[in-house]
Design a protein around this motif. Structure first.
Motif, short mmCIF file in Angstrom:
data_model
loop_
_atom_site.label_atom_id
_atom_site.label_comp_id
_atom_site.label_asym_id
_atom_site.label_seq_id
_atom_site.Cartn_x
_atom_site.Cartn_y
_atom_site.Cartn_z
N LYS A 113 63.56 78.71 79.87
CA LYS A 113 62.10 78.89 78.99
C LYS A 113 61.73 77.42 78.72
CE LYS A 113 61.94 83.74 77.37
NZ LYS A 113 61.77 84.65 76.10
N MET A 114 62.56 76.71 78.06
CA MET A 114 61.89 75.48 77.70
C MET A 114 61.89 74.40 78.62
SD MET A 114 64.00 75.14 74.04
CE MET A 114 65.82 75.20 74.64
N MET A 115 62.22 74.68 80.03
CA MET A 115 62.03 73.61 80.85
C MET A 115 60.75 73.98 81.62
SD MET A 115 65.86 74.18 82.25
CE MET A 115 65.69 73.27 83.92
N THR A 116 60.22 72.87 82.40
CA THR A 116 58.93 73.10 82.94
C THR A 116 59.16 73.84 84.29
OG1 THR A 116 58.20 70.92 82.16
CG2 THR A 116 57.30 71.98 84.24
N GLU A 117 60.60 73.82 84.79
CA GLU A 117 61.14 74.41 85.78
C GLU A 117 60.97 76.07 85.54
OE1 GLU A 117 64.20 73.54 89.47
OE2 GLU A 117 64.72 73.01 87.26
N GLY A 118 61.25 76.53 84.56
CA GLY A 118 60.96 77.73 84.13
C GLY A 118 59.77 78.31 84.48
N GLN A 119 58.81 77.64 83.89
CA GLN A 119 57.31 78.12 84.11
C GLN A 119 57.15 78.09 85.38
OE1 GLN A 119 54.44 76.26 81.65
NE2 GLN A 119 52.71 77.44 82.39
N THR A 187 55.83 84.25 99.84
CA THR A 187 56.05 84.02 101.17
C THR A 187 57.22 85.13 101.75
OG1 THR A 187 58.03 82.80 100.46
CG2 THR A 187 56.20 81.53 100.94
N GLY A 188 57.78 85.66 100.58
CA GLY A 188 58.74 86.82 100.77
C GLY A 188 60.11 86.47 101.28
N GLU A 189 60.23 85.02 101.01
CA GLU A 189 61.63 84.38 101.26
C GLU A 189 62.17 83.94 100.24
OE1 GLU A 189 62.67 84.55 104.35
OE2 GLU A 189 60.76 85.12 105.29
N TRP A 190 63.70 83.81 100.18
CA TRP A 190 64.31 83.19 99.11
C TRP A 190 63.91 81.68 98.76
CZ3 TRP A 190 66.61 86.85 97.00
CH2 TRP A 190 67.41 87.99 97.48
N ASP A 191 63.52 81.49 97.65
CA ASP A 191 62.86 80.27 97.20
C ASP A 191 63.84 79.00 97.24
OD1 ASP A 191 60.21 79.03 95.72
OD2 ASP A 191 61.87 78.49 94.51
N ASP A 192 63.58 77.90 97.58
CA ASP A 192 64.65 76.71 97.89
C ASP A 192 64.78 76.25 96.56
OD1 ASP A 192 64.98 76.94 100.51
OD2 ASP A 192 63.33 75.63 100.90
N GLN A 193 63.76 76.18 95.41
CA GLN A 193 63.97 75.68 94.01
C GLN A 193 64.74 76.68 93.39
OE1 GLN A 193 60.14 75.51 92.04
NE2 GLN A 193 60.96 73.95 90.21
N ALA A 194 64.44 77.71 93.21
CA ALA A 194 65.43 78.72 92.62
C ALA A 194 66.53 78.65 92.94
CB ALA A 194 64.67 80.12 92.70
N LEU A 195 66.91 78.45 94.05
CA LEU A 195 68.32 78.53 94.90
C LEU A 195 69.04 77.27 94.35
CD1 LEU A 195 67.80 79.84 98.48
CD2 LEU A 195 68.73 81.21 96.54
N LYS A 196 68.56 76.00 94.46
CA LYS A 196 68.95 74.87 93.93
C LYS A 196 69.42 75.06 92.50
CE LYS A 196 68.30 69.83 93.86
NZ LYS A 196 67.08 68.87 94.12
N LEU A 197 68.49 75.44 91.71
CA LEU A 197 68.75 75.54 90.25
C LEU A 197 69.86 76.57 90.00
CD1 LEU A 197 67.79 74.95 87.29
CD2 LEU A 197 66.41 77.07 87.55
N ALA A 198 69.98 77.58 90.82
CA ALA A 198 71.01 78.56 90.58
C ALA A 198 72.33 78.17 91.06
CB ALA A 198 70.77 79.72 91.32
N GLY A 199 72.50 76.87 91.96
CA GLY A 199 73.62 76.18 92.64
C GLY A 199 74.17 77.34 93.88
N ILE A 200 73.50 78.02 94.68
CA ILE A 200 73.93 78.95 95.68
C ILE A 200 72.58 78.26 96.74
CG2 ILE A 200 74.64 80.64 94.19
CD1 ILE A 200 71.91 82.24 95.02
N THR A 201 73.27 79.01 97.93
CA THR A 201 72.39 79.07 99.25
C THR A 201 72.14 80.28 99.60
OG1 THR A 201 74.48 79.26 100.57
CG2 THR A 201 73.94 77.05 99.71
N LYS A 202 71.28 80.14 100.54
CA LYS A 202 70.61 81.53 101.15
C LYS A 202 71.48 82.32 102.01
CE LYS A 202 67.04 79.78 103.10
NZ LYS A 202 65.68 79.56 103.89
N ASP A 203 72.34 81.46 102.35
CA ASP A 203 73.71 81.96 103.05
C ASP A 203 74.61 83.06 102.40
OD1 ASP A 203 72.68 80.89 105.49
OD2 ASP A 203 73.87 79.03 105.35
#
Length: 509
Positions: A113-119, A187-203
């Protein structure tokens, strides 16, 4: 006669309903399972218990169908959202199912919440930053359980896992995917920014499919357990809240759906994404061209249950030979609107919308010597309803004035609560006779997938009898004075929630 089955995989049980082609209920089954709370903030399920309950419920209603004179056309599936199951390389569970109610990701949510990325991610995904979301759960696991996190090959929700067990596929409907905080809502697709933050891949995630997508070809094991033909199509459906809207006929932007069960929710369907600039509400996809905007509330019927257990006189229940809820409703009817100047904030389980504060706590305000247990009981019912009204007002501000409200859930069994809700909202409230709106919504989406109905709007013709409650002008005037005070007191208490939560945590260790 041909049939359609609607299934709702919930937090405490799985329900299945057998319908005919006109959505008349022919049979129902319901199997419960435990919600494990073995540690502070934990709310987990054993995935095998959930799968067994779903299979047994489907089997039992399917057994009531005469397959010699007709066929099961499809099975539509609803499920709770924001569950997370960790799987190994063979897609076998490494963990119990972490449900939406699990709050152990609180620190991860606070940090995000405190990160710009959260917003930024809220604006892209429509998912509020909260411990309920899959994204914050992943951040928590990555930080606190790195060995388990790194061992995980795939991440799934309960519905994706159920379909995997039944069909050996690995897909997720767009509605469930939209609730994770990992999918870009435009877009209806997995979001690259969210995946990178979570540390996972769409695969590592299921493939996103439309809610009307059909899975066919039950495995031999699944077919034997369900007792239905192996070629019966299963339709992915959507998350339970979205399908509840469909199941009560609230498919237009001028009709708000409210559910008050154990928890509560306010939702409206739109034809375009609507993101709240104040970040109070969610915006999730239902399917192509449809979104749902609203807010979930932790505190609903469970708070009223707490009040009845602690405030209803057990000797009176025994003497009058009635159940405590009937007695409570009778007592509440004798108390005027406003409970003689008593307000109740129902935050016994923290709160999601509109506060998004897991540390929020409940309180009575205005308590004096004149007040009785009857006043307190009514104040609890009014407090739950006023809290819902704050979300209702936020929804109305974003999407426009509703023509009516359609409400469902266990609260609807109380006539006095129905009227209180209409008075506090100052809006007509319609109550369908059918309580299993999630199952009906899943069945209707299955019918749409088969081409049996043109659109989800058809649900308005299938919901059956509806009772309508009109606002009482004199009560409305009372609540128009009390509701702003309810909000003012909550804002005054908000800075103290964190401190009282810390004190409670220390004392309860």
């Amino acid at each position: 006669m041909n049939y359609v089955i609607g299934v709702d995989v919930g937090t405490s049980s799985t329900k299945a309903v057998l319908y005919d082609q006109n959505a008349n209920i022919l049979s129902q089954a319901n199997y419960g399972y435990e919600l494990y709370r073995n540690a502070a903030g934990m709310a987990e399920q054993e995935p095998e218990e959930v799968i067994n309950a779903a299979e047994q419920a489907i089997h039992d209603v399917a057994a009531k169908a005469d397959l010699n004179q007709g066929k099961i056309l499809a099975v539509g599936v609803s499920s709770a959202n924001q569950s997370l199951l960790l799987l190994d390389k063979d897609k076998k569970p490494l963990s119990r199912l972490i449900t939406w109610a699990d709050s152990r990701a609180q620190r991860a949510a606070d940090n995000l919440k405190m990160m710009t990325e959260g917003q930024q991610l809220y604006m892209k995904t429509g998912t509020p930053v909260h411990p309920m979301s899959t994204l914050t759960k992943l951040l928590w696991l990555k930080e606190d359980e790195p060995a388990l996190f790194n061992q995980t090959a795939y991440f799934a929700d309960i519905k994706a896992y159920l379909f995997h067990r039944l069909f050996n596929d690995f897909n997720v409907d767009i509605s469930i995917a939209s609730c994770t905080g990992l999918m870009n809502i435009k877009t209806g697709e997995w979001d690259d920014q969210a995946l990178k933050l979570a540390g996972i891949t769409k695969d590592q995630l299921p493939t996103i499919v439309d809610g009307t997508t059909q899975a066919t070809g039950l495995t031999t094991t699944a077919q034997a357990k369900l007792g239905i033909p192996a070629d019966t199509p299963f339709v992915y459906g959507a998350y339970d809240g979205a399908l509840s809207n469909i199941g009560v006929g609230a498919t237009k932007q001028n009709t708000v759906a409210i559910t008050i069960g154990t928890s509560a929710a306010v939702r409206v369907v739109t034809d375009h994404p609507v993101i709240d600039p104040e970040r109070r509400l969610f915006c999730y996809a239902i399917n192509k061209g449809l979104w749902v905007v609203g807010g979930p509330l932790n505190n609903g019927g469970d708070v009223y249950q707490w009040a009845v257990e602690h405030l209803v006189d057990s000797s009176a229940v025994k003497n009058e030979n009635v159940d405590p809820y009937t007695l409570a409703n009778h007592v509440i009817e004798g108390v005027p609107a406003g409970s003689h100047g008593l307000l109740f904030h129902p935050f016994l389980g923290g709160e999601r919308a509109p506060l998004w504060n897991a540390k929020a706590r409940g309180s009575f305000f205005g308590l004096s010597q004149i007040h009785t247990r009857a006043d307190m009981l009514r104040a609890v019912m009014e407090g739950i309803s006023m809290n819902i009204a704050t979300v209702f007002q936020a929804v109305r501000a974003l999407v426009g004035e509703p023509a009516s409200v359609t409400a469902t859930g266990g609260f609807a069994r109380s006539a006095v609560w129905r009227q209180i809700l209409a008075d506090i909202l100052n809006c007509p409230v319609n109550i369908p006779d059918s309580f299993e709106s999630g199952c009906l919504g899943a069945a209707i989406m299955a019918m749409q997938s088969l081409g049996m109905v043109d659109s989800l709007d058809t649900s308005q013709k299938l919901i059956g009898n509806v009772s309508s409650y009109q606002p009482n002008p004199s009560a409305v005037k009372v609540y128009q004075r009390y509701t702003p005070l309810f909000i003012q007191v909550e804002e005054m208490l908000s800075p103290a929630y964190s401190e009282i939560a810390k004190l409670q945590e220390r004392q309860n260790k």
